[in-house]
Motif scaffolding. Structure first.
Motif, PDB file in Angstrom:
ATOM      1  N   PHE A 240       0.834  -1.216   0.000  1.00 21.99           N
ATOM      2  CA  PHE A 240       0.000   0.000   0.000  1.00 21.99           C
ATOM      3  C   PHE A 240       0.868   1.265   0.000  1.00 21.99           C
ATOM      4  CE2 PHE A 240      -1.929   3.400   2.478  1.00 21.99           C
ATOM      5  CZ  PHE A 240      -3.128   3.598   1.803  1.00 21.99           C
ATOM      6  N   LEU A 241       1.899   1.320   0.858  1.00 24.35           N
ATOM      7  CA  LEU A 241       2.748   2.508   0.933  1.00 24.35           C
ATOM      8  C   LEU A 241       3.616   2.665  -0.317  1.00 24.35           C
ATOM      9  CD1 LEU A 241       3.837   2.265   4.676  1.00 24.35           C
ATOM     10  CD2 LEU A 241       2.275   3.931   3.684  1.00 24.35           C
ATOM     11  N   SER A 242       4.079   1.567  -0.870  1.00 27.13           N
ATOM     12  CA  SER A 242       4.901   1.663  -2.083  1.00 27.13           C
ATOM     13  C   SER A 242       4.096   2.124  -3.284  1.00 27.13           C
ATOM     14  CB  SER A 242       5.544   0.306  -2.378  1.00 27.13           C
ATOM     15  OG  SER A 242       6.332  -0.133  -1.279  1.00 27.13           O
ATOM     16  N   VAL A 265       0.003   1.346   9.103  1.00 26.53           N
ATOM     17  CA  VAL A 265      -0.951   0.897   8.084  1.00 26.53           C
ATOM     18  C   VAL A 265      -1.465  -0.500   8.418  1.00 26.53           C
ATOM     19  CG1 VAL A 265      -1.258   0.458   5.625  1.00 26.53           C
ATOM     20  CG2 VAL A 265       0.164   2.367   6.375  1.00 26.53           C
ATOM     21  N   ALA A 266      -0.601  -1.370   8.974  1.00 27.01           N
ATOM     22  CA  ALA A 266      -1.055  -2.706   9.360  1.00 27.01           C
ATOM     23  C   ALA A 266      -2.117  -2.631  10.448  1.00 27.01           C
ATOM     24  CB  ALA A 266       0.138  -3.534   9.827  1.00 27.01           C
ATOM     25  N   ALA A 267      -2.005  -1.661  11.380  1.00 27.95           N
ATOM     26  CA  ALA A 267      -3.025  -1.495  12.410  1.00 27.95           C
ATOM     27  C   ALA A 267      -4.361  -1.086  11.805  1.00 27.95           C
ATOM     28  CB  ALA A 267      -2.563  -0.463  13.440  1.00 27.95           C
ATOM     29  N   TRP A 268      -4.317  -0.237  10.768  1.00 27.87           N
ATOM     30  CA  TRP A 268      -5.561   0.142  10.089  1.00 27.87           C
ATOM     31  C   TRP A 268      -6.177  -1.060   9.367  1.00 27.87           C
ATOM     32  CZ3 TRP A 268      -7.515   5.331   8.502  1.00 27.87           C
ATOM     33  CH2 TRP A 268      -7.016   6.351   9.326  1.00 27.87           C
ATOM     34  N   ASP A 276      -8.941   1.876  -0.015  1.00 29.25           N
ATOM     35  CA  ASP A 276      -9.386   3.160  -0.568  1.00 29.25           C
ATOM     36  C   ASP A 276      -9.693   4.158   0.540  1.00 29.25           C
ATOM     37  OD1 ASP A 276      -9.135   2.016  -3.034  1.00 29.25           O
ATOM     38  OD2 ASP A 276     -11.271   1.529  -3.250  1.00 29.25           O
ATOM     39  N   ALA A 277     -10.319   3.683   1.629  1.00 27.29           N
ATOM     40  CA  ALA A 277     -10.617   4.579   2.747  1.00 27.29           C
ATOM     41  C   ALA A 277      -9.331   5.057   3.428  1.00 27.29           C
ATOM     42  CB  ALA A 277     -11.526   3.872   3.748  1.00 27.29           C
ATOM     43  N   ILE A 278      -8.354   4.159   3.542  1.00 29.64           N
ATOM     44  CA  ILE A 278      -7.079   4.568   4.146  1.00 29.64           C
ATOM     45  C   ILE A 278      -6.382   5.597   3.273  1.00 29.64           C
ATOM     46  CG2 ILE A 278      -4.852   3.735   4.967  1.00 29.64           C
ATOM     47  CD1 ILE A 278      -6.098   1.034   5.461  1.00 29.64           C
ATOM     48  N   ARG A 279      -6.361   5.368   1.965  1.00 36.05           N
ATOM     49  CA  ARG A 279      -5.710   6.300   1.051  1.00 36.05           C
ATOM     50  C   ARG A 279      -6.380   7.668   1.077  1.00 36.05           C
ATOM     51  NH1 ARG A 279      -6.559   3.599  -3.066  1.00 36.05           N
ATOM     52  NH2 ARG A 279      -4.736   2.245  -2.881  1.00 36.05           N
ATOM     53  N   HIS A 280      -7.697   7.682   1.160  1.00 43.41           N
ATOM     54  CA  HIS A 280      -8.415   8.960   1.210  1.00 43.41           C
ATOM     55  C   HIS A 280      -8.137   9.697   2.520  1.00 43.41           C
ATOM     56  CE1 HIS A 280     -11.587  11.883   0.446  1.00 43.41           C
ATOM     57  NE2 HIS A 280     -12.063  11.642   1.670  1.00 43.41           N
TER      58      HIS A 280
END
Length: 371
Positions: A240-242, A265-268, A276-280
């Motif tokens: 996701f981060l890459s 990000v792993a906790a999310w 998509d929600a994390i990216r937003h």
């Protein structure tokens, strides 16, 4: 015509002691007698204040009590616009020089008091009242004659001897010129020792709302981590981060930044958050210009962490059916109470009505006898 020389300036430079510097500023300090304001170097040379903020602070400090120091009032007397004055006032408020306090009057009206402190760091130090100097005993000692440590005893009075006739009689001194008797040389009573009372520090008159720059800051919150680490979560967070720079080019991260942000990000992802929600949530409305994308991602991963999803027991409690209670009704015939979702007749009345409807009506006896 030749260039005119300022003789007053030349005379003032000649009066400066010592050799003049070959470069840099030369100060001609003329003492002020009226219309002056004392400004500390901590304000005039503050490294975090702009020159506009320093000038606005000096102007506010020179105004009398009760003068208007709002944005429009300052803009009416300064060449700077309202935006620059507002920015300067915010700088002064951040560093504690300016305070805005909301206060409710006895009439119920809410007003805003503007307080300017010429030295905000001094408010944090306890201030003690001035202690009067100890009573001096110099005047009493000056008036009292010096007493010998062990005065010699006075000689015994000799009987008067007749003066020889050929020797003239010496004149006697007046009473005020005679030497004092030994009894008058006694030291005056010592005054009682002054009582020194340790003054207690009064409570501060003004507590700043904004902490000074030297105040210790609370430690930052740690980056969230999954409760149960799993290799699948780490791989998904790394991917996701890459891949984040494809959707938001300003969030281009280095390999070390990706490695540090993977637990957040792993906790999310562990809390059932969709990519998509994390990216937003992480990339929406970034500041311009964005200088440190990794720091912004760490802050948002920590502060915007969603709550954990409900467990099986919580969902079972939500899915548990509720018990429906049938209300009481009053029978229309016998007026007895019975349970039913709709009003009507009770069970006994319904049975009586059904039996009465089933019994056939036979011929009357009078009609059968006549036939």
């Amino acid at each position: 015509m030749d260039t005119q020389q300022n003789t007053a300036l030349t005379r003032a430079l000649a009066e400066i002691p010592g050799p003049l510097p070959t470069s840099g500023v030369i100060h001609i300090a003329i003492p002020h007698t009226d219309r002056f304001t004392v400004v500390g170097n901590h304000l005039a040379q503050h490294p975090d204040l702009s020159c506009t903020a320093v000038g606005i602070a000096v102007r506010i400090q020179s105004l009398p009590q009760g003068a208007e120091v709002g944005i429009k009032a300052l803009a009416a007397h300064c060449r700077e616009g309202e935006k620059r004055i507002a920015t300067a006032l915010r700088e002064l408020e951040t560093l504690g020089y300016l305070q805005r306090l909301r206060e409710r009057l006895p009439s119920g009206r809410v007003i805003t008091r503007t307080v300017f402190c010429n030295q905000p760091t001094a408010l944090l130090r306890p201030r003690r009242p001035a202690v009067a100097p100890p009573h001096t005993q110099a005047p009493a000692q000056a008036q009292a004659p010096t007493q010998a440590p062990n005065p010699a005893p006075a000689p015994a009075a000799r009987p008067e001897q007749p003066m020889p006739p050929d020797q003239p009689e010496q004149p006697r001194l007046p009473a005020q010129c005679e030497p004092p008797a030994p009894e008058t040389l006694a030291a005056p009573p010592a005054p009682p020792p002054p009582s020194f009372v340790t003054p207690t520090a009064p409570p501060p008159l003004f507590v700043p709302l904004v902490p000074p720059p030297t105040a210790p800051k609370p430690p930052p919150r740690p980056l969230p981590r999954p409760s149960e680490p799993a290799p699948e979560l780490d791989r998904a967070a790394t991917a996701f981060l890459s891949d984040l720079h494809r959707h938001a080019p300003q969030f281009t991260l280095s390999e070390d930044d990706v490695r540090r942000l993977v637990p957040g990000v792993a906790a999310w992802l562990e809390r059932a958050a969709r990519p998509d929600a994390i990216r937003h949530a992480l990339t929406d409305d970034p500041p311009h210009p964005l200088k440190h994308p990794a720091k912004l991602l760490k802050y948002r991963l920590t502060e915007l962490l969603p709550p954990p999803p409900p467990g099986i027991r919580d969902l079972a409690a939500l899915a548990r059916p509720r018990i429906t209670v049938t209300p009481f009704q009053t029978c229309d015939a016998c007026e007895r109470a019975f349970r039913s979702p709709t009003p009507g007749h009770c069970r006994d009345c319904r049975e009586d009505r059904s039996r009465a409807a089933q019994v056939p009506l036979g011929p009357s006896p009078a009609l059968s006898s006549s036939s």
